[in-house]
Design an enzyme around this catalytic site. Structure first.
Site, PDB file in Angstrom:
ATOM      1  N   HIS A 145       0.823  -1.219   0.000  1.00 43.72           N
ATOM      2  CA  HIS A 145       0.000   0.000   0.000  1.00 43.72           C
ATOM      3  C   HIS A 145       0.851   1.261   0.000  1.00 43.72           C
ATOM      4  CE1 HIS A 145       0.582   0.828   4.398  1.00 43.72           C
ATOM      5  NE2 HIS A 145       0.698  -0.484   4.469  1.00 43.72           N
ATOM      6  N   CYS A 164       2.785  -5.518   6.761  1.00 37.96           N
ATOM      7  CA  CYS A 164       2.478  -5.163   5.373  1.00 37.96           C
ATOM      8  C   CYS A 164       3.628  -4.346   4.775  1.00 37.96           C
ATOM      9  CB  CYS A 164       1.172  -4.380   5.288  1.00 37.96           C
ATOM     10  SG  CYS A 164      -0.284  -5.392   5.675  1.00 37.96           S
TER      11      CYS A 164
END
Length: 215
Positions: A145, A164
């Site tokens: 992201h 992440c």
């Protein structure tokens, strides 16, 4: 490392994304050539980014961020104990298991009971994923992201996430991923980002992604 490379040799495909965890780098590879390299932020020592073999199947423009239970317990609940307005200021909404919205002021933040609620941050510039989320199936629930904390990309030790992977210049990567998906030029993606409307996009052609550990 030689053994790890041998296991991957010849099996990655013609077009794929490679995330080298200890290097904190992301590469877009096509026909055995690195066409783009991105600086990345990966997991902290105590919240490590896992090894992943998957296929990118979706881009979400202006994503909602649903806080994982680990972050709720380790980060959000302690922050709410210090500042009762933290959720409101961060545009994070609280939802009960039945889907109804809950007023944070009605929750007892002195316990960990709040972890049973769902914490969802609205799209926008201060969203934890900023403008774009790159999705793929993963048993650990990780993804790639954008981030509002762009200054972290300038650090030498880029082990700052909860597992992440944050990608610098992520819109360049998403444009490359969406190349074969009709109607999603870079200009159209930028237009939709400006609306701040949550917009999921299925890739016309899934792209393999590999999180590897090569020192």
């Amino acid at each position: 490392n030689v053994q790890r490379l041998r296991e991957k040799a010849g099996t990655l495909g013609n077009r794929y994304v490679l995330v080298d965890i200890p290097a904190a780098e992301v590469e877009a590879v096509e026909n055995d050539r690195v066409v783009a390299r991105h600086t990345a932020i990966v997991g902290k020592i105590d919240r490590q980014t896992p090894i992943v073999n998957s296929k990118i199947n979706e881009i979400i423009v202006n994503p909602y961020w649903n806080a994982p239970v680990s972050i709720v317990r380790k980060d959000i609940i302690p922050l709410m104990r210090k500042d009762p307005n933290y959720l409101k200021d961060s545009h994070i909404r609280l939802f009960a298991p039945n889907g109804s919205e809950v007023d944070p002021m009605t929750v007892d933040w002195t316990t960990d009971d709040a972890a049973k609620y769902r914490f969802r941050q609205d799209p926008g510039s201060n969203n934890a994923m900023a403008s774009v989320k790159i999705n793929f199936p993963s048993p650990d629930g990780v993804y790639m992201h954008d981030t509002p904390q762009q200054s972290l990309f300038g650090k030498l030790m880029r082990f700052e996430s909860s597992g992440c992977v944050r990608v610098q210049n992520v819109r360049d990567l998403t444009s490359w991923l969406l190349r074969d998906t009709p109607g999603w030029s870079r200009q159209e993606m930028e237009r939709v980002i400006a609306t701040r409307v949550n917009t999921p996009i299925k890739l016309a052609q899934e792209v393999p992604v590999y999180f590897v550990y090569i020192t």
